[in-house]
Scaffold this active site. Structure first.
Site, PDB file in Angstrom:
ATOM      1  N   LYS A  69      -8.919  70.615  25.868  1.00 39.91           N
ATOM      2  CA  LYS A  69      -9.847  69.447  25.468  1.00 39.91           C
ATOM      3  C   LYS A  69     -10.262  68.599  25.151  1.00 39.91           C
ATOM      4  CE  LYS A  69     -11.820  71.161  29.982  1.00 39.91           C
ATOM      5  NZ  LYS A  69     -13.555  71.073  31.221  1.00 39.91           N
ATOM      6  N   ASP A 105     -17.096  65.980  32.899  1.00 44.06           N
ATOM      7  CA  ASP A 105     -17.792  67.440  33.174  1.00 44.06           C
ATOM      8  C   ASP A 105     -19.017  66.575  32.715  1.00 44.06           C
ATOM      9  OD1 ASP A 105     -15.729  68.487  32.636  1.00 44.06           O
ATOM     10  OD2 ASP A 105     -14.767  69.300  30.333  1.00 44.06           O
TER      11      ASP A 105
END
Ligand code: ATR
Length: 272
Positions: A69, A105
């Site tokens: 990520k 997220d």
């Protein structure tokens, strides 16, 4: 039917075999009758993988998971403002040979929590100071919550607190202070299968007035959430963050709303 017009979406990670993304997105594509497929790629070399995916015309979107990520940012053409601030990307849109990264997220975390409570002015104890904590703290700050971070390594908590302008930072040895919080969020991987019997917090510090959110989603109800429920606290399961973050990714990739109920059913049915 898969044919030469099928558009391809994928998740990259390592390991990735546990991922529920292929099941969730393929079921959504099927429901909407779209000629699209979603695959999981276990990536050994991130740079080669990204450049390879970028050069294939019918690859339209890439979901990014652990441990890429943060590193993936290096190989992208652009980032949206939130991915830039969080310093992590979990979805990449491929358009005309350009790769643009976003972070959903933080939206997943916000929506999961907002099902149970208003966030503005709430005192929140965030456990952990890694990548997941950054997305959660970003979300909480945006919503006007008062965030204190607790981390095993106190210096990392302090660094995060300074960067995001949080209320305070402590080591886990001061975790009795979470008793004062309205909301407690575990952003560490502690309690995840196969170590589902480990607790990141002392049970004495979880109280009935808390709302407890664990971003760990395997098992579906972690030991921390079971403990909280047993004490009469409200709980938020980790899969909700995957679901709401996933619905944002769906919208970003396809400019369409995903079938939320169908996607949630896939997650619930496949998590024990
Ligand atoms: P992620 O991107 O998933 O957040 P990470 O960046 O490696 O992963 O961060 C992991 C977080 O979980 C860290 O805050 C880590 O604490 P340290 O900074 O002290 O390493 C925390 N963590 C991991 N294992 C832990 C454990 N057994 N007990 C307490 N905290 C733990």
């Amino acid at each position: 039917m898969i044919n030469s017009h099928t558009e391809i979406y994928c998740i990259i990670g390592n390991p990735v075999k546990h991922s529920l993304s292929p099941l969730m997105y393929n079921e959504a594509f099927k429901q909407l009758g779209l000629n699209k497929i979603f695959l999981a790629f276990e990536v050994k070399n991130l740079k080669s993988a990204i450049y390879g995916l970028k050069s294939i015309e019918n690859i339209r979107g890439i979901v990014v998971t652990v441990p890429f990520k943060e590193k993936v940012i290096f190989y992208l053409d652009s980032l949206d403002e939130t991915a830039e601030k969080i310093g992590a990307v979990n979805a990449v849109k491929c358009e005309n040979g350009c790769l643009k990264g976003i972070n959903t997220d933080w939206i997943g975390a916000t929506k999961a929590l907002e099902e149970k409570t208003v966030l503005k002015s709430k005192k929140v104890a965030v456990i952990g100071a890694g990548g997941a904590a950054r997305a959660v703290c970003f979300a909480l700050k945006r919503k006007g919550a008062l965030v204190t971070v607790f981390n095993r390594t106190r210096e990392k908590a302090q660094k995060l607190s300074d960067e995001f302008g949080l209320e305070n930072a402590f080591g886990l040895e001061n975790q009795d202070k979470i008793k004062e919080a309205d909301i407690v969020i575990n952003t560490t991987s502690v309690g995840m299968t196969p170590q589902e019997n480990v607790l990141v917090l002392d049970p004495a510090n979880i109280l009935s007035h808390h709302i407890v959110f664990d971003i760990v989603y395997t098992p579906s109800e972690t030991k921390l959430l079971k403990l909280a429920r047993g004490k009469g606290a409200k709980t938020v399961k980790g899969y909700k963050m995957i679901l709401y973050g996933g619905l944002e990714i769906f919208k970003y990739f396809l400019c369409l709303d995903g079938p939320a109920k169908v996607m949630e059913k896939v997650l619930v049915n496949n998590l024990s």
